[in-house]
Design an enzyme around this catalytic site. Structure first.
Site, PDB file in Angstrom:
ATOM      1  N   ILE A  17       0.923  -1.349  -0.058  1.00 11.25           N
ATOM      2  CA  ILE A  17       0.158  -0.009   0.092  1.00 11.25           C
ATOM      3  C   ILE A  17       0.873   1.312  -0.043  1.00 11.25           C
ATOM      4  O   ILE A  17       1.478   1.534   1.008  1.00 11.25           O
ATOM      5  CB  ILE A  17      -1.003  -0.063   1.198  1.00 11.25           C
ATOM      6  CG1 ILE A  17      -1.575  -1.133   1.244  1.00 11.25           C
ATOM      7  CG2 ILE A  17      -1.814   1.182   1.024  1.00 11.25           C
ATOM      8  CD1 ILE A  17      -2.702  -1.375   2.552  1.00 11.25           C
ATOM      9  N   PRO A  18       1.118   2.089  -1.042  1.00 11.48           N
ATOM     10  CA  PRO A  18       2.166   2.882  -1.171  1.00 11.48           C
ATOM     11  C   PRO A  18       1.999   4.183  -0.682  1.00 11.48           C
ATOM     12  O   PRO A  18       1.948   5.304  -1.429  1.00 11.48           O
ATOM     13  CB  PRO A  18       2.278   2.817  -2.790  1.00 11.48           C
ATOM     14  CG  PRO A  18       0.874   2.855  -3.298  1.00 11.48           C
ATOM     15  CD  PRO A  18       0.205   1.792  -2.246  1.00 11.48           C
ATOM     16  N   CYS A  19       2.154   4.352   0.709  1.00 11.91           N
ATOM     17  CA  CYS A  19       1.961   5.629   1.351  1.00 11.91           C
ATOM     18  C   CYS A  19       3.299   6.374   0.905  1.00 11.91           C
ATOM     19  O   CYS A  19       3.116   7.669   1.159  1.00 11.91           O
ATOM     20  CB  CYS A  19       1.977   5.194   2.729  1.00 11.91           C
ATOM     21  SG  CYS A  19       3.413   4.334   3.574  1.00 11.91           S
ATOM     22  N   HIS A  20       4.365   5.914   0.370  1.00 11.93           N
ATOM     23  CA  HIS A  20       5.483   6.803   0.162  1.00 11.93           C
ATOM     24  C   HIS A  20       5.033   7.535  -1.367  1.00 11.93           C
ATOM     25  O   HIS A  20       5.771   8.496  -1.258  1.00 11.93           O
ATOM     26  CB  HIS A  20       6.827   5.979  -0.159  1.00 11.93           C
ATOM     27  CG  HIS A  20       6.289   4.809  -1.314  1.00 11.93           C
ATOM     28  ND1 HIS A  20       5.906   3.602  -1.005  1.00 11.93           N
ATOM     29  CD2 HIS A  20       6.736   5.088  -2.518  1.00 11.93           C
ATOM     30  CE1 HIS A  20       5.781   3.087  -1.954  1.00 11.93           C
ATOM     31  NE2 HIS A  20       6.319   3.731  -3.196  1.00 11.93           N
ATOM     32  N   ARG A  21       3.863   7.507  -1.757  1.00 10.81           N
ATOM     33  CA  ARG A  21       3.899   8.004  -3.043  1.00 10.81           C
ATOM     34  C   ARG A  21       2.981   9.270  -2.759  1.00 10.81           C
ATOM     35  O   ARG A  21       2.416  10.122  -3.658  1.00 10.81           O
ATOM     36  CB  ARG A  21       2.938   7.313  -4.022  1.00 10.81           C
ATOM     37  CG  ARG A  21       3.902   6.249  -4.615  1.00 10.81           C
ATOM     38  CD  ARG A  21       3.051   5.147  -5.693  1.00 10.81           C
ATOM     39  NE  ARG A  21       4.173   4.012  -5.828  1.00 10.81           N
ATOM     40  CZ  ARG A  21       3.590   2.881  -6.078  1.00 10.81           C
ATOM     41  NH1 ARG A  21       2.119   2.702  -6.286  1.00 10.81           N
ATOM     42  NH2 ARG A  21       4.295   1.850  -6.143  1.00 10.81           N
TER      43      ARG A  21
END
Length: 282
Positions: free
Chosen positions: A247-251
């Site tokens: 779940i790409p929270c870094h984006r």
């Protein structure tokens, strides 16, 4: 642990990235970087390119102070349309989310009571990671490069305080290999089992619509979930994402172009964004 050399060599990449940062925009030569790593230029070039997908010289442009703003200008995702192209399109990571499930409100209230959670430490492209999972799928990924192993372990375990934890990396290994995109693995077979409030689940669903190599803003996420004033709450939910990387929270970034925070350390977030940008353009 997994046998991925990308993860094994992340500590070398982390030192190289720190040197690039310290140069404050000046391009370091291959010889300078290799010498600092106590490697030959040829060996360092091969190692770095294997990890990043591009040469050290090319990679440096993705770590400049202006990279975050450039991402917003050139690779900003409007989530209204990302749903169509993200989960079913060409974004490599998003093919993983054919199987995901949110815990029911009743189970969420039980805080893991009666649930067995398996855990193990694995190498990843971003250093040592702790992965947890149930019979239904991966329920937690933490990165320990900045926080340390003890803090990462305590963080994930505290999210399921009533669960029964069993160390069993072999149970998780097939999912982990697929999650980190090891070769010859069916990437569509990574189930994700999420624990969170109704708002958090909405935010995490929005994050899953962002294709690899692209970014969005906290305010855009707030808008798409129907609560445009809840930017601060969205930021908190992003930070509580239990399954980092998948779940790409870094984006998710600030509207100003700032990176914002990252639960597992801003240097890891910067490395993830640069890693994806480099591979998207390689």
């Amino acid at each position: 642990m997994t046998d991925m050399t990308e993860g094994y060599h992340y500590h070398v990449m982390r030192r190289a990235i720190a040197l690039i940062d310290e140069a404050e925009g000046a391009t370091l030569s291959l010889q300078d970087l290799a010498s600092a790593m106590e490697m030959s230029p040829a060996h360092f070039q091969r190692l770095f390119t294997r990890w990043a997908g591009v040469s050290p010289k090319r990679f440096q442009q993705y770590l400049t102070l202006g990279h975050a703003k450039a991402l917003l200008q050139e690779r900003f995702t409007t989530l209204d349309t990302a749903n169509a192209v993200g989960l079913s399109g060409s974004g490599r990571l998003h093919d993983l989310f054919l199987r995901w499930e949110a815990m029911s409100p009743g189970d969420y209230a039980k805080r893991g009571a009666g649930l067995t959670i398996y855990w193990g430490w694995f190498d990843s492209p971003f250093g040592l990671s702790l992965v947890t999972g149930t019979e239904k799928g991966i329920c937690g990924i933490a990165f320990a490069a900045e926080t340390g192993e003890a803090a990462a372990f305590e963080d994930l375990m505290s999210r399921w305080p009533q669960a029964n934890f069993v160390e069993d990396p072999m149970f998780l290994r097939p999912w982990v290999l697929a999650a980190y995109q090891a070769q010859q693995v069916d990437h569509s077979k990574v189930p994700v089992y999420m624990i969170g409030s109704a708002l958090q689940i909405k935010v995490w669903e929005a994050l899953m619509r962002i294709p690899s190599g692209e970014v969005t803003t906290y305010s855009e996420i707030a808008r798409v979930i129907g609560n445009p004033r809840a930017v601060r709450a969205v930021g908190t939910a992003v930070g509580r994402n239990p399954v980092s990387w998948l779940i790409p929270c870094h984006r998710a970034m600030r509207k100003s172009g700032g990176l914002g925070g990252y639960h597992w350390g801003v240097p890891v977030k910067r490395a993830m964004l640069a890693y994806e940008s480099a591979r998207a353009e390689a």
